[in-house]
Design an enzyme around this catalytic site. Structure first.
Site, PDB file in Angstrom:
ATOM      1  N   GLY A 291      21.834-102.974 -55.687  1.00  0.00           N
ATOM      2  CA  GLY A 291      23.004-102.116 -55.504  1.00  0.00           C
ATOM      3  C   GLY A 291      22.865-100.886 -56.384  1.00  0.00           C
ATOM      4  O   GLY A 291      22.555 -99.777 -55.937  1.00  0.00           O
ATOM      5  N   CYS A 360      47.213 -93.213 -69.990  1.00  0.00           N
ATOM      6  CA  CYS A 360      48.018 -93.607 -71.154  1.00  0.00           C
ATOM      7  C   CYS A 360      47.470 -94.899 -71.714  1.00  0.00           C
ATOM      8  O   CYS A 360      47.991 -95.987 -71.442  1.00  0.00           O
ATOM      9  CB  CYS A 360      49.466 -93.789 -70.744  1.00  0.00           C
ATOM     10  SG  CYS A 360      50.248 -92.225 -70.495  1.00  0.00           S
TER      11      CYS A 360
END
Ligand code: LLP
Length: 431
Positions: A291, A360
């Site tokens: 992959g 955040c």
């Protein structure tokens, strides 16, 4: 800087990829932006196929879609003649929607649902890689219902685990994937006893990912052939196929030196031949499932620099318009990336900065302590080797829309996944 494939620095001192100026790409498509060098992906596919042809003509390359699977990538793999490894109903659906030939699809996963198995049977996919006894029984039952004989591989834990620069031989089987060697015997017997519904094609193993050594692959091939030869001695069954999984590493840092695709294929091919000879076992067809080593280095992510904040005596934070939402790997694995200022690609590094994402989350630091030329708001940052496991692991945390993915080749660019909009973000909400 990691200039893979068609990447270079052009006369404007801008980073270029696929013959396209990254500064222009950012203007045209906005940032953050995943940019994929289509030529390099194709070249990597061809290198795998050429190496196989040279070292072990009876083999197949099965692209592991978890690294990056969208319809354009499925189409590309189809065109290049690879198979496709999927791990969920969603990946299977993507492949089928792209028109990928179902008989070249391999279905993995440690907890495939009944629905997913049905979807696979209905599509007539190439192989189901069976991961547990309960799956094997369910599949036998389903195949009987569907009045079909399902071709399967049994996933085995060879007791070798490899990670980047290190591998261990584990006697024990502490992994959620596959059968331990002893249980694999029972699974084989079950499959052979249910031969009217299950067509056992062979065995599969996968020892890890981002691997820099060849020795663990050699060892795995040895364990698998020994296991297959024991099975033959006990049951008479000769496996036509052996799947060695994926795992070849790529360059994330400048001095990373992973083995080449050719060396990897040669090693696996040589080991399978050697052990097959030792055990007097007929040479199986070999399958490899790369992959990362196909798409990883072909991708870069472009970001626009926003706030530059000095914390005196500590560090300079350079904030970008993306981060852990488009690349979770630094936060999740401590992965280290290289980056460059794409609009000032030849300027000398002048300062040490930390690249901060916009989520955040204090841990949303994309790159800690990297040397860059003087960075200003509006600069274009390119992060290298983001083609694998970045878009496929992206999230909408903080309701950040996921970036677009584009292919570039021969000076042309095209969107293969469009940028998400705010409207996309609320499109699933039911009030
Ligand atoms: N085959 C099987 C059965 C696998 O589990 C994997 C990866 C592959 C093939 C492909 O391995 P590759 O050639 O890409 O190394 N999210 C992690 C990587 C997880 C890999 C899982 N399995 C990361 O970002 O590093």
């Amino acid at each position: 800087m990691i200039l893979a494939g068609t990447m270079k620095i052009n006369y404007k001192q801008h980073l270029e990829i696929g013959g396209c100026d990254t500064v222009e790409l950012a203007k045209q498509y906005g940032t953050p932006l995943y940019v994929m060098d289509e030529e390099l992906i194709r070249e990597n596919c061809r290198r795998y196929l050429r190496a196989l042809k040279k070292y072990y003509p009876r083999g197949k390359i099965i692209y592991a879609g978890k690294a990056l699977l969208v319809k354009a990538v499925a189409n590309l793999m189809e065109e290049e003649g690879l198979g496709l490894d999927v791990v969920s109903g969603g990946e299977l659906y993507t492949a089928l929607k792209a028109g990928f030939p179902s008989e070249r699809i391999y279905f993995h996963g440690n907890n495939k649902s009944r629905r997913e198995l049905e979807e696979a049977l209905e599509a007539g996919i190439g192989r189901i890689v069976v991961d547990s006894m309960s799956e094997l029984k369910e599949l036998a039952e389903l195949s009987r219902e569907y009045r079909q004989k399902t071709p399967i591989l049994i996933r085995v834990k060879p007791g070798i685990e490899a990670h980047t620069h290190d591998y261990i031989r584990t006697g024990q089987d502490d992994s959620k994937f596959g059968f331990g060697l002893a249980d694999a015997f029972d699974a084989t017997n079950f499959a052979l006893d249910n031969g009217s519904f299950l067509e056992l094609r062979g065995f599969h193993c996968h020892i890890g990912s981002q691997i820099f050594q060849l020795e663990p692959f050699r060892l795995a091939a040895g364990v698998m052939i020994k296991f297959m030869s024991d099975i033959r001695d006990k049951t008479g069954f000769i496996a036509p196929e052996l799947d060695i999984g994926g795992g070849l590493g790529i360059r994330y840092r400048r001095d990373d030196r992973p083995p080449s695709i050719e060396a990897f294929v040669e090693c696996v091919a040589g080991a399978v031949r050697k052990y097959a000879l030792e055990h007097n076992y007929p040479l199986p067809e070999i399958l490899l499932e790369p992959g990362r080593s196909i798409v990883g280095e072909a991708g870069i992510t472009l970001y626009t620099v926003g706030v530059v904040k000095d914390v005196p005596g500590i560090r300079r934070f350079v904030s970008i318009d993306g981060g852990m939402t488009d690349n979770i790997r630094p936060a999740l694995y401590g992965a280290v990336y290289e980056a460059a200022l794409a609009n000032k690609a030849l300027q000398e590094p002048a300062e040490m900065v930390t690249i901060a994402g916009k989520a955040c989350e204090s841990g949303d630091l994309l790159i800690e302590d990297i040397h860059l030329p003087p960075v200003e708001k509006g600069d274009l940052l390119a992060v290298f080797s983001t083609g694998a496991y970045c878009y496929s692991m992206a999230s909408n945390y903080n309701r950040n829309p996921r970036p677009a993915v584009i292919f570039v080749r021969n000076g042309k660019s095209r969107v293969i996944v469009r940028r998400e909009t705010y409207e996309d973000l609320v499109s699933l909400d039911e009030i």
